[in-house]
Design an enzyme around this catalytic site. Structure first.
Site, PDB file in Angstrom:
ATOM      1  N   HIS A 179      -1.696  -2.320 -10.108  1.00  0.00           N
ATOM      2  CA  HIS A 179      -3.248  -1.700  -8.921  1.00  0.00           C
ATOM      3  C   HIS A 179      -4.100  -2.285  -9.535  1.00  0.00           C
ATOM      4  O   HIS A 179      -4.583  -3.559  -9.784  1.00  0.00           O
ATOM      5  CB  HIS A 179      -3.089  -0.475  -8.977  1.00  0.00           C
ATOM      6  CG  HIS A 179      -4.072   0.291  -8.765  1.00  0.00           C
ATOM      7  ND1 HIS A 179      -5.118   0.298  -8.104  1.00  0.00           N
ATOM      8  CD2 HIS A 179      -3.817   1.371  -7.941  1.00  0.00           C
ATOM      9  CE1 HIS A 179      -5.787   1.205  -7.110  1.00  0.00           C
ATOM     10  NE2 HIS A 179      -5.320   1.925  -6.794  1.00  0.00           N
ATOM     11  N   ASP A 214       2.642   5.937  -6.910  1.00  0.00           N
ATOM     12  CA  ASP A 214       3.591   5.593  -5.628  1.00  0.00           C
ATOM     13  C   ASP A 214       5.658   5.976  -6.319  1.00  0.00           C
ATOM     14  O   ASP A 214       6.322   6.501  -6.215  1.00  0.00           O
ATOM     15  CB  ASP A 214       3.749   4.928  -5.121  1.00  0.00           C
ATOM     16  CG  ASP A 214       2.664   4.799  -3.695  1.00  0.00           C
ATOM     17  OD1 ASP A 214       3.017   6.155  -3.435  1.00  0.00           O
ATOM     18  OD2 ASP A 214       2.303   3.705  -3.440  1.00  0.00           O
ATOM     19  N   HIS A 236       1.101  -0.807  -0.226  1.00  0.00           N
ATOM     20  CA  HIS A 236       0.199   0.201   0.330  1.00  0.00           C
ATOM     21  C   HIS A 236       1.122   1.759   0.196  1.00  0.00           C
ATOM     22  O   HIS A 236       1.844   1.479  -0.945  1.00  0.00           O
ATOM     23  CB  HIS A 236      -0.833  -0.077   0.802  1.00  0.00           C
ATOM     24  CG  HIS A 236      -2.162   0.554   1.113  1.00  0.00           C
ATOM     25  ND1 HIS A 236      -2.452   1.663   0.130  1.00  0.00           N
ATOM     26  CD2 HIS A 236      -3.171   1.506   2.214  1.00  0.00           C
ATOM     27  CE1 HIS A 236      -3.108   2.849   0.682  1.00  0.00           C
ATOM     28  NE2 HIS A 236      -3.443   1.874   1.497  1.00  0.00           N
TER      29      HIS A 236
HETATM   30  N1  COA Z   1       5.238  -6.526  -9.902  1.00  0.00           N
HETATM   31  C1  COA Z   1       5.836  -7.601 -11.146  1.00  0.00           C
HETATM   32  N2  COA Z   1       4.275  -8.252 -11.114  1.00  0.00           N
HETATM   33  C2  COA Z   1       3.176  -7.911 -10.664  1.00  0.00           C
HETATM   34  C3  COA Z   1       3.353  -6.160  -9.915  1.00  0.00           C
HETATM   35  C4  COA Z   1       4.046  -5.691  -9.452  1.00  0.00           C
HETATM   36  N3  COA Z   1       4.336  -4.534  -8.891  1.00  0.00           N
HETATM   37  N4  COA Z   1       1.838  -6.225  -9.948  1.00  0.00           N
HETATM   38  C5  COA Z   1       1.421  -6.948 -10.263  1.00  0.00           C
HETATM   39  N5  COA Z   1       1.798  -8.144 -11.066  1.00  0.00           N
HETATM   40  C6  COA Z   1       1.539  -9.373 -11.545  1.00  0.00           C
HETATM   41  C7  COA Z   1       1.770 -10.507 -10.062  1.00  0.00           C
HETATM   42  O1  COA Z   1       2.331 -10.914 -10.193  1.00  0.00           O
HETATM   43  C8  COA Z   1       0.428 -11.243 -10.364  1.00  0.00           C
HETATM   44  O2  COA Z   1       1.101 -11.564 -12.031  1.00  0.00           O
HETATM   45  P1  COA Z   1       0.662 -14.046 -12.405  1.00  0.00           P
HETATM   46  O3  COA Z   1      -0.995 -13.675 -12.770  1.00  0.00           O
HETATM   47  O4  COA Z   1       1.359 -13.849 -13.080  1.00  0.00           O
HETATM   48  O5  COA Z   1       0.498 -13.871 -10.748  1.00  0.00           O
HETATM   49  C9  COA Z   1      -0.487 -10.055 -11.355  1.00  0.00           C
HETATM   50  O6  COA Z   1       0.736  -9.138 -12.267  1.00  0.00           O
HETATM   51  C10 COA Z   1      -1.708  -9.951 -10.985  1.00  0.00           C
HETATM   52  O7  COA Z   1      -1.056  -9.127  -9.836  1.00  0.00           O
HETATM   53  P2  COA Z   1      -1.790  -9.307  -8.265  1.00  0.00           P
HETATM   54  O8  COA Z   1      -1.048  -9.185  -7.578  1.00  0.00           O
HETATM   55  O9  COA Z   1      -2.554 -10.903  -8.564  1.00  0.00           O
HETATM   56  O10 COA Z   1      -2.347  -8.146  -8.406  1.00  0.00           O
HETATM   57  P3  COA Z   1      -3.403  -7.758  -6.885  1.00  0.00           P
HETATM   58  O11 COA Z   1      -5.000  -6.526  -7.050  1.00  0.00           O
HETATM   59  O12 COA Z   1      -3.427  -8.499  -5.940  1.00  0.00           O
HETATM   60  O13 COA Z   1      -2.355  -6.666  -6.062  1.00  0.00           O
HETATM   61  C11 COA Z   1      -1.215  -4.535  -5.964  1.00  0.00           C
HETATM   62  C12 COA Z   1      -1.771  -5.351  -6.509  1.00  0.00           C
HETATM   63  C13 COA Z   1      -1.298  -3.230  -5.674  1.00  0.00           C
HETATM   64  C14 COA Z   1      -1.366  -4.864  -4.543  1.00  0.00           C
HETATM   65  C15 COA Z   1       0.052  -4.690  -7.028  1.00  0.00           C
HETATM   66  O14 COA Z   1       0.034  -4.744  -8.080  1.00  0.00           O
HETATM   67  C16 COA Z   1       1.222  -4.588  -6.217  1.00  0.00           C
HETATM   68  O15 COA Z   1       2.125  -5.047  -5.185  1.00  0.00           O
HETATM   69  N6  COA Z   1       1.753  -3.579  -6.404  1.00  0.00           N
HETATM   70  C17 COA Z   1       3.507  -3.169  -6.068  1.00  0.00           C
HETATM   71  C18 COA Z   1       3.165  -2.602  -4.940  1.00  0.00           C
HETATM   72  C19 COA Z   1       2.612  -1.056  -5.115  1.00  0.00           C
HETATM   73  O16 COA Z   1       2.604  -0.663  -5.918  1.00  0.00           O
HETATM   74  N7  COA Z   1       1.288  -0.972  -4.058  1.00  0.00           N
HETATM   75  C20 COA Z   1       0.899   0.702  -4.136  1.00  0.00           C
HETATM   76  C21 COA Z   1       0.373   0.542  -4.918  1.00  0.00           C
HETATM   77  S1  COA Z   1      -1.097   2.213  -5.138  1.00  0.00           S
END
Ligand code: COA
Length: 372
Positions: free
Chosen positions: A256, A307, A217
């Site tokens: 996201h 971010d 987050h």
């Molecule tokens: N880097 C690499 N791969 C990513 C990614 C990232 N930042 N964000 C998503 N993915 C990939 C996942 O590994 C997953 O791949 P898979 O289907 O091969 O397993 C796919 O994209 C879907 O991601 P998922 O983690 O299921 O999405 P979510 O909706 O649960 O998570 C976030 C959303 C924001 C938690 C996630 O994108 C993330 O961890 N981002 C980095 C942290 C961040 O920037 N947070 C601030 C948000 S405003």
């Protein structure tokens, strides 16, 4: 069962405060687009809009700025608490503790209502962080008022000990506007869950700060900077990021839960990062950031969220990396508080249920019969 892990896609309530990812709508705060707000409004106007529902008149805004300015002083009890927190504490833990401590010193029940508490928190969070910072690093007990009439200017002034330039103040102000609100994200949802038990607003915001802290987050801006800052050149970054992807590591500042193609806040903060890079003569961090963005688009169709470019923008403003997520707190406090008020206005206890995946009922085993 319909349950999804992480409540993905689940509608958990209703709100009049913002639209996130609604088809054809973009991101709006009470109907106003974030593009318009970031370009033409100031953070204090946006905070007023969030909390009161309409944009302030110029008189209301002047009064509101004056009011926030008058609330910046920290009570002696809070200064004593901050002075006890070690230099090694994470600044997010300092704000979480400061918020909770203020809730003991000036409880909501003793105020004229939640607006008093929100204004007090908006006014004191920058003071708390700066007070703790200067005390722990220089054993200095700073005064926490300044002539600055904006939260952005006030914080930069306390941090650097001098008036910020207009462009630095505006850049931070725009970033605070973009961070102010984002529907039912994890920290806001936390604040609503706490509020739904009829608890106080300090508890809601203390819980929200703890939730925001994690790297999935708010903590992503800090993690994003640590990544960007590792690389000397764009080619270096290309190799490094390809390695991380090969190891299936997550790149903080990308992706996201709700947005699928783009985070509408990212292009706005990217423009600011670019402008600040030119202003400070950066030839490394901004080009490295652009390359990381290009690699993630090409390899994973991933896009930067708010971010990612915030990280370099904050760095160009001379803000220490550990203060990035606290800036998010300064801003999001208005968003959390607006959700607390909205939750209270039509409250029902938030209490979902879970699918049970544990063992079948079984006979109790007396202690002497248990296998070692
Ligand atoms: N880097 C690499 N791969 C990513 C990614 C990232 N930042 N964000 C998503 N993915 C990939 C996942 O590994 C997953 O791949 P898979 O289907 O091969 O397993 C796919 O994209 C879907 O991601 P998922 O983690 O299921 O999405 P979510 O909706 O649960 O998570 C976030 C959303 C924001 C938690 C996630 O994108 C993330 O961890 N981002 C980095 C942290 C961040 O920037 N947070 C601030 C948000 S405003």
């Amino acid at each position: 069962s319909n349950a999804t892990q992480g409540l993905a896609g689940g509608v958990a309530g209703r709100t009049a405060l913002s639209t996130v990812g609604k088809e054809g709508c973009g991101l709006t705060y009470r109907g106003y687009s974030i593009e318009d707000l970031a370009a033409q409004a100031t953070y204090e106007e946006v905070a007023w809009l969030r909390l009161r529902g309409e944009l302030p008149t110029s008189q209301q805004l002047a009064d509101y700025r004056g009011r926030l300015q008058s609330l910046r002083e920290l009570p002696a009890g809070l200064k004593a608490v901050l002075a006890q927190l070690p230099e090694t504490a994470h600044p997010m833990d300092v704000l979480r503790t400061g918020c909770s401590a203020l809730g003991c010193l000036e409880p909501e029940a003793g105020t004229t209502g939640p607006f008093d508490v929100v204004d007090r928190l908006l006014a004191t969070f920058p003071s708390m962080l700066a007070y703790w910072h200067w005390f722990q690093t220089q054993t200095m007990r700073i005064e926490t008022h300044s002539e600055e009439d904006s939260i952005a200017g006030h914080f930069l002034h306390l941090l650097h000990g001098r008036r910020p330039s207009a462009i630095h103040r505006q850049a931070l102000d725009a970033s605070l506007i973009l961070y102010a609100e984002h529907e039912f994200n994890a920290s806001t949802f936390t604040a609503r869950v706490v509020t739904s038990t009829l608890s106080d607003i300090y508890s809601a915001i203390t819980g929200a700060i703890g939730t925001l802290r994690g790297p999935l987050h708010g903590g992503a801006n800090e993690a994003a900077f640590d990544l960007i800052n590792r690389f000397a050149t764009p080619d270096d970054a290309e190799r490094g990021v390809m390695d991380l992807l090969a190891r299936k590591e997550k790149i903080m500042g990308f992706g996201h839960r709700v947005y699928r193609d783009c985070d509408p806040r990212s292009p706005i903060i990217q423009q600011w990062a670019k402008r600040l890079a030119e202003e400070v003569g950066d030839t490394r961090l901004y080009p490295v950031s652009e390359r990381i963005e290009a690699v993630l688009r090409r390899e994973k169709k991933l896009f930067p969220n708010l971010d990612f470019y915030s990280a370099s923008a904050f760095h160009f403003l001379g803000i220490p990396t550990l203060f990035f997520t606290p800036l998010f707190v300064f801003s999001r406090t208005a968003g959390w508080a607006a959700h607390v008020l909205e939750q209270r206005s039509e409250n029902r206890l938030i209490r979902p249920t879970a699918d049970y995946i544990g063992p079948e009922p079984r006979p109790f085993v007396p202690i002497e019969q248990r296998e070692p």
